[in-house]
Design a protein around this motif. Sequence first.
Motif, PDB file in Angstrom:
ATOM      1  N   GLU A 286       7.062   7.923   7.389  1.00  0.00           N
ATOM      2  CA  GLU A 286       7.596   7.347   6.135  1.00  0.00           C
ATOM      3  C   GLU A 286       6.781   6.156   5.638  1.00  0.00           C
ATOM      4  OE1 GLU A 286      12.385   7.870   6.973  1.00  0.00           O
ATOM      5  OE2 GLU A 286      11.259   6.261   7.912  1.00  0.00           O
ATOM      6  N   LEU A 287       6.132   5.501   6.556  1.00  0.00           N
ATOM      7  CA  LEU A 287       5.430   4.251   6.242  1.00  0.00           C
ATOM      8  C   LEU A 287       4.259   4.507   5.298  1.00  0.00           C
ATOM      9  CD1 LEU A 287       5.914   1.353   7.478  1.00  0.00           C
ATOM     10  CD2 LEU A 287       4.171   1.944   9.165  1.00  0.00           C
ATOM     11  N   THR A 288       4.208   3.764   4.182  1.00  0.00           N
ATOM     12  CA  THR A 288       3.068   3.911   3.277  1.00  0.00           C
ATOM     13  C   THR A 288       2.020   2.840   3.592  1.00  0.00           C
ATOM     14  OG1 THR A 288       3.961   2.363   1.664  1.00  0.00           O
ATOM     15  CG2 THR A 288       4.618   4.699   1.418  1.00  0.00           C
ATOM     16  N   GLU A 289       0.843   3.040   3.028  1.00  0.00           N
ATOM     17  CA  GLU A 289      -0.219   2.049   3.205  1.00  0.00           C
ATOM     18  C   GLU A 289       0.238   0.691   2.637  1.00  0.00           C
ATOM     19  OE1 GLU A 289      -3.872   3.741   1.835  1.00  0.00           O
ATOM     20  OE2 GLU A 289      -4.895   1.814   1.907  1.00  0.00           O
ATOM     21  N   GLU A 290       0.965   0.761   1.492  1.00  0.00           N
ATOM     22  CA  GLU A 290       1.450  -0.477   0.864  1.00  0.00           C
ATOM     23  C   GLU A 290       2.442  -1.190   1.783  1.00  0.00           C
ATOM     24  OE1 GLU A 290       1.298   2.525  -0.764  1.00  0.00           O
ATOM     25  OE2 GLU A 290      -0.520   1.925  -1.866  1.00  0.00           O
ATOM     26  N   ASP A 291       3.359  -0.403   2.405  1.00  0.00           N
ATOM     27  CA  ASP A 291       4.316  -1.002   3.361  1.00  0.00           C
ATOM     28  C   ASP A 291       3.558  -1.722   4.461  1.00  0.00           C
ATOM     29  OD1 ASP A 291       6.630   0.142   2.219  1.00  0.00           O
ATOM     30  OD2 ASP A 291       6.456   1.956   3.446  1.00  0.00           O
ATOM     31  N   PHE A 292       2.572  -1.022   5.012  1.00  0.00           N
ATOM     32  CA  PHE A 292       1.842  -1.573   6.164  1.00  0.00           C
ATOM     33  C   PHE A 292       1.134  -2.862   5.775  1.00  0.00           C
ATOM     34  CE2 PHE A 292      -1.265  -1.925   9.529  1.00  0.00           C
ATOM     35  CZ  PHE A 292      -0.545  -1.527  10.643  1.00  0.00           C
ATOM     36  N   GLU A 293       0.482  -2.826   4.607  1.00  0.00           N
ATOM     37  CA  GLU A 293      -0.256  -4.021   4.185  1.00  0.00           C
ATOM     38  C   GLU A 293       0.688  -5.174   3.864  1.00  0.00           C
ATOM     39  OE1 GLU A 293      -3.000  -2.582   1.252  1.00  0.00           O
ATOM     40  OE2 GLU A 293      -4.378  -1.898   2.810  1.00  0.00           O
ATOM     41  N   ARG A 294       1.847  -4.852   3.276  1.00  0.00           N
ATOM     42  CA  ARG A 294       2.830  -5.901   2.959  1.00  0.00           C
ATOM     43  C   ARG A 294       3.344  -6.533   4.258  1.00  0.00           C
ATOM     44  NH1 ARG A 294       8.506  -5.504   2.151  1.00  0.00           N
ATOM     45  NH2 ARG A 294       9.216  -7.493   1.320  1.00  0.00           N
ATOM     46  N   GLN A 295       3.637  -5.669   5.235  1.00  0.00           N
ATOM     47  CA  GLN A 295       4.124  -6.178   6.512  1.00  0.00           C
ATOM     48  C   GLN A 295       3.103  -7.116   7.160  1.00  0.00           C
ATOM     49  OE1 GLN A 295       7.372  -5.180   8.849  1.00  0.00           O
ATOM     50  NE2 GLN A 295       6.562  -7.213   8.549  1.00  0.00           N
ATOM     51  N   MET A 296       1.834  -6.697   7.154  1.00  0.00           N
ATOM     52  CA  MET A 296       0.793  -7.525   7.772  1.00  0.00           C
ATOM     53  C   MET A 296       0.595  -8.828   6.998  1.00  0.00           C
ATOM     54  SD  MET A 296      -0.115  -5.996  10.484  1.00  0.00           S
ATOM     55  CE  MET A 296      -1.631  -6.681  11.057  1.00  0.00           C
ATOM     56  N   ARG A 297       0.695  -8.745   5.676  1.00  0.00           N
ATOM     57  CA  ARG A 297       0.439  -9.938   4.866  1.00  0.00           C
ATOM     58  C   ARG A 297       1.526 -10.997   5.102  1.00  0.00           C
ATOM     59  NH1 ARG A 297      -3.478 -11.508   1.877  1.00  0.00           N
ATOM     60  NH2 ARG A 297      -2.985 -13.364   0.683  1.00  0.00           N
ATOM     61  N   ILE A 298       2.785 -10.559   5.104  1.00  0.00           N
ATOM     62  CA  ILE A 298       3.871 -11.547   5.268  1.00  0.00           C
ATOM     63  C   ILE A 298       3.910 -12.088   6.695  1.00  0.00           C
ATOM     64  CG2 ILE A 298       6.372 -11.945   5.162  1.00  0.00           C
ATOM     65  CD1 ILE A 298       6.515  -9.826   2.950  1.00  0.00           C
ATOM     66  N   ASN A 299       3.738 -11.229   7.684  1.00  0.00           N
ATOM     67  CA  ASN A 299       3.931 -11.693   9.069  1.00  0.00           C
ATOM     68  C   ASN A 299       2.668 -12.209   9.737  1.00  0.00           C
ATOM     69  OD1 ASN A 299       6.495 -10.738   8.659  1.00  0.00           O
ATOM     70  ND2 ASN A 299       6.552  -9.419  10.449  1.00  0.00           N
ATOM     71  N   MET A 300       1.499 -11.725   9.313  1.00  0.00           N
ATOM     72  CA  MET A 300       0.274 -12.117  10.030  1.00  0.00           C
ATOM     73  C   MET A 300      -0.698 -12.916   9.163  1.00  0.00           C
ATOM     74  SD  MET A 300      -1.709 -12.234  12.646  1.00  0.00           S
ATOM     75  CE  MET A 300      -2.911 -13.474  12.202  1.00  0.00           C
ATOM     76  N   THR A 301      -1.050 -12.388   7.976  1.00  0.00           N
ATOM     77  CA  THR A 301      -2.023 -13.109   7.136  1.00  0.00           C
ATOM     78  C   THR A 301      -1.497 -14.514   6.837  1.00  0.00           C
ATOM     79  OG1 THR A 301      -2.588 -10.986   6.157  1.00  0.00           O
ATOM     80  CG2 THR A 301      -3.446 -12.935   5.053  1.00  0.00           C
ATOM     81  N   SER A 302      -0.194 -14.630   6.667  1.00  0.00           N
ATOM     82  CA  SER A 302       0.432 -15.930   6.396  1.00  0.00           C
ATOM     83  C   SER A 302       0.149 -16.925   7.515  1.00  0.00           C
ATOM     84  CB  SER A 302       1.947 -15.753   6.269  1.00  0.00           C
ATOM     85  OG  SER A 302       2.481 -15.292   7.503  1.00  0.00           O
ATOM     86  N   VAL A 303       0.177 -16.447   8.743  1.00  0.00           N
ATOM     87  CA  VAL A 303      -0.051 -17.328   9.901  1.00  0.00           C
ATOM     88  C   VAL A 303      -1.512 -17.802   9.904  1.00  0.00           C
ATOM     89  CG1 VAL A 303      -0.023 -17.432  12.441  1.00  0.00           C
ATOM     90  CG2 VAL A 303       1.774 -16.185  11.210  1.00  0.00           C
ATOM     91  N   PHE A 304      -2.411 -16.885   9.550  1.00  0.00           N
ATOM     92  CA  PHE A 304      -3.830 -17.241   9.435  1.00  0.00           C
ATOM     93  C   PHE A 304      -4.023 -18.295   8.334  1.00  0.00           C
ATOM     94  CE2 PHE A 304      -7.545 -16.142   6.728  1.00  0.00           C
ATOM     95  CZ  PHE A 304      -8.546 -16.680   7.525  1.00  0.00           C
ATOM     96  N   LEU A 305      -3.398 -18.046   7.159  1.00  0.00           N
ATOM     97  CA  LEU A 305      -3.561 -18.982   6.032  1.00  0.00           C
ATOM     98  C   LEU A 305      -3.010 -20.367   6.387  1.00  0.00           C
ATOM     99  CD1 LEU A 305      -2.447 -16.672   3.059  1.00  0.00           C
ATOM    100  CD2 LEU A 305      -4.776 -17.441   3.579  1.00  0.00           C
ATOM    101  N   GLY A 306      -1.849 -20.396   7.007  1.00  0.00           N
ATOM    102  CA  GLY A 306      -1.218 -21.670   7.360  1.00  0.00           C
ATOM    103  C   GLY A 306      -2.024 -22.431   8.383  1.00  0.00           C
TER     104      GLY A 306
END
Length: 253
Positions: free
Chosen positions: A103-123
Amino acid sequence: MARLAGKVALITGAASNPGIGYATAHSFAREGAKVVATDIDRANLEHCQTSLMTVSDQILTWRQDVTSRQDWIETVERILNQWGRIDILVNNAGVVILKSIDELTEEDFERQMRINMTSVFLGTKQVISTMREHGGGAIVNLSSVAGLVGAPGVSAYSSSKAAVHLFTKNVAIECAKHNIRCNSVHPGSIHTNIQKTVFKDIPEQFELINSQIPLGHMGTPEDVAASILFLASDEAKYITGAELVVDGGLAAQ
Ligand SMILES: NC(=O)c1ccc[n+]([C@@H]2O[C@H](COP(=O)([O-])OP(=O)(O)OC[C@H]3O[C@@H](n4cnc5c(N)ncnc54)[C@H](O)[C@@H]3O)[C@@H](O)[C@H]2O)c1
């Protein structure tokens, strides 16, 4: 003496009650920290601010989307203008996308990574230079038991939390020479709004979860906040690159 006396702490994703960031912001305020509590959810953030002000008058809150680099830049600038330093960053904001791989779309996956992981990198990128200038600091990242072991329906979430786990160790190693410590906390099943969203308050679902936990019940946000407080405080001054599992024994099985 208060355990965080004189420290300036930024906690992301702090608006949700019951929530881990909300509980952490309150425990930090009780322990004498100057607290900046941010969240994307403006309405709940107002409630959080009102509640925090009953604990301390050294409180700032504003809307911050952790996926936005510009929001990080502005957040750090505002804190430095107000209090001149940042001693503690708790990267807590997160969401869970519960879908099978089919069920998971590419957009879902990227959104999940952006909120939970990319955010930690940016911070992390935004705070380490100011921490370095002031002789060090402590970063606590919210990973999860799901970042340590697999489970059905959480592949995107697990991937994001596993990435946070290892990113934490890399930050710890790179920044140790500047006395910046970085550790991850791995909650199991904690009774917060994220769990309510996932299970929609279905009592049988909660009973099933409780039956799988060796200590017999889900944790509270305060259980996790206590571990975050410890890692953020000088009591943990020799701990960096570590993971602290807070799960009632779930992952020990
Ligand atoms: N509750 C659990 O069982 C559990 C287990 C393991 C890990 N965690 C992790 O702990 C952290 C806190 O979870 P919680 O259970 O308190 O969840 P919660 O839903 O109660 O709180 C999460 C907060 O993050 C905020 N948020 C979401 N997207 C954001 C964005 N883009 N920018 C800023 N804020 C944003 C939400 O508005 C909310 O206030 C999360 O990283 C979560 O993955 C929770």
